[in-house]
Design a protein around this motif. Structure first.
Motif, mmCIF file in Angstrom:
data_model
loop_
_atom_site.group_PDB
_atom_site.id
_atom_site.type_symbol
_atom_site.label_atom_id
_atom_site.label_comp_id
_atom_site.label_asym_id
_atom_site.label_seq_id
_atom_site.Cartn_x
_atom_site.Cartn_y
_atom_site.Cartn_z
ATOM 1 N N CYS A 105 0.691 -1.217 0.109
ATOM 2 C CA CYS A 105 -0.013 -0.116 0.115
ATOM 3 C C CYS A 105 0.813 1.351 0.086
ATOM 4 N N PHE A 155 -6.535 1.414 -0.026
ATOM 5 C CA PHE A 155 -6.349 2.788 -0.363
ATOM 6 C C PHE A 155 -7.794 3.429 0.070
ATOM 7 N N TRP A 158 -4.093 6.582 -7.472
ATOM 8 C CA TRP A 158 -3.814 5.237 -7.668
ATOM 9 C C TRP A 158 -3.296 4.699 -9.173
#
Length: 276
Positions: free
Chosen positions: A155, A181, A190
């Motif tokens: 992440c 996320f 992203w």
């Protein structure tokens, strides 16, 4: 070509339910012809209430999701990149830990998330991962997986290009970026960062993600992705629902990109700044 599966999850606060979902996904991935399954960050428990979560965060030996995935992998004969689990350390702190499980159900690699998500967003969301979790200190790769040499990240690590530069230097063929996320950061960054990291490392990026409304009240972005070394998105699972999807990893594409644009071979150490 290597067929992989990605599990997009809406993990909750019940470890037993999450373990069942993981076992089912391992079986379905194998039945669908995948050689390796990728799962999201915090696959076994997603609970921002740390007082409540504490009773469910246990050692590796006691963790129900890890046990379930190891058993399912051995039965199905498939590799699993178990995105991450909350694991209790011997010192009483917690680790956000990734595992790679081989087809015999053995733990082939472990990686503790290096970069802690300590942020205050404009939306009002505040996260202090370092208040409970201890950051990892080791870059981890594993050779011999169905996708070649696999680099492990989790992440928030995606925002630190130095880690991915090192994974590129170590000649990773693919990099896992399991995630949970937030929606604001997902909307903003992203896809941009996933593609950038694939290009920088000249490697495939496989990013299984959490999605939707969770039992602890949070909402996650989803959009589990597979990105090729040129930065082309080969799979996007969207931001609406959990599920399982498949993609093909082509090692010939990696060789083609590295031959056309040998940025890893051309890399030079940056001189120390002379600024006063």
């Amino acid at each position: 070509m290597t067929r992989v599966a990605l599990l997009q999850m809406t993990s909750g606060i019940d470890p037993a339910a999450n373990a069942r979902a993981l076992s089912s996904a391992v079986r379905e991935a194998a039945e669908g012809g995948a050689q390796m399954l990728f799962t999201p960050e915090m696959s076994g428990l997603l609970d921002r209430d740390r007082a409540r979560a504490a009773g469910s965060i246990v050692s590796e030996v006691e963790n129900p999701s890890l046990a379930a995935v190891r058993e399912a992998a051995s039965k199905a004969g498939i590799w699993v990149a178990l995105g991450s689990l909350a694991i209790a350390r011997e010192d009483g702190r917690w680790a956000n830990r990734s595992f790679v499980i081989d087809p015999a159900g053995e733990i082939a690699a472990r990686y503790d998330k290096i970069h802690m998500f300590d942020v205050t967003l404009a939306s009002g969301e505040t996260w202090r991962e370092s208040a409970a979790y201890v950051p990892g200190e080791q870059v981890v790769t594993i050779a011999g997986t169905p996708v070649g040499r696999l680099g492990l990240t989790v992440c928030y690590d995606i925002r630190f290009p130095g880690l991915f530069e090192e994974l590129g230097r170590l000649s990773c063929d693919a990099i896992a970026i399991p995630a949970a996320f937030t929606v604001p950061t997902g909307n903003a960054h992203w896809h941009l960062m996933q593609r950038a990291r694939a290009v920088e490392a000249s490697a495939w990026v496989v990013s299984a993600a959490q999605v939707g409304e969770h039992a602890d009240g949070r909402r996650t972005y989803g959009h589990s992705l597979v990105v090729d070394p040129w930065g082309d998105v080969r799979l996007d699972m969207g931001g609406d629902a959990a599920g399982l999807a498949f993609a093909e990893i082509d090692p010939a594409r990696t060789a083609e990109v590295r031959a056309q644009l040998p940025s890893l071979a051309n890399r030079r150490d940056i001189p120390t700044s002379g600024a006063q």
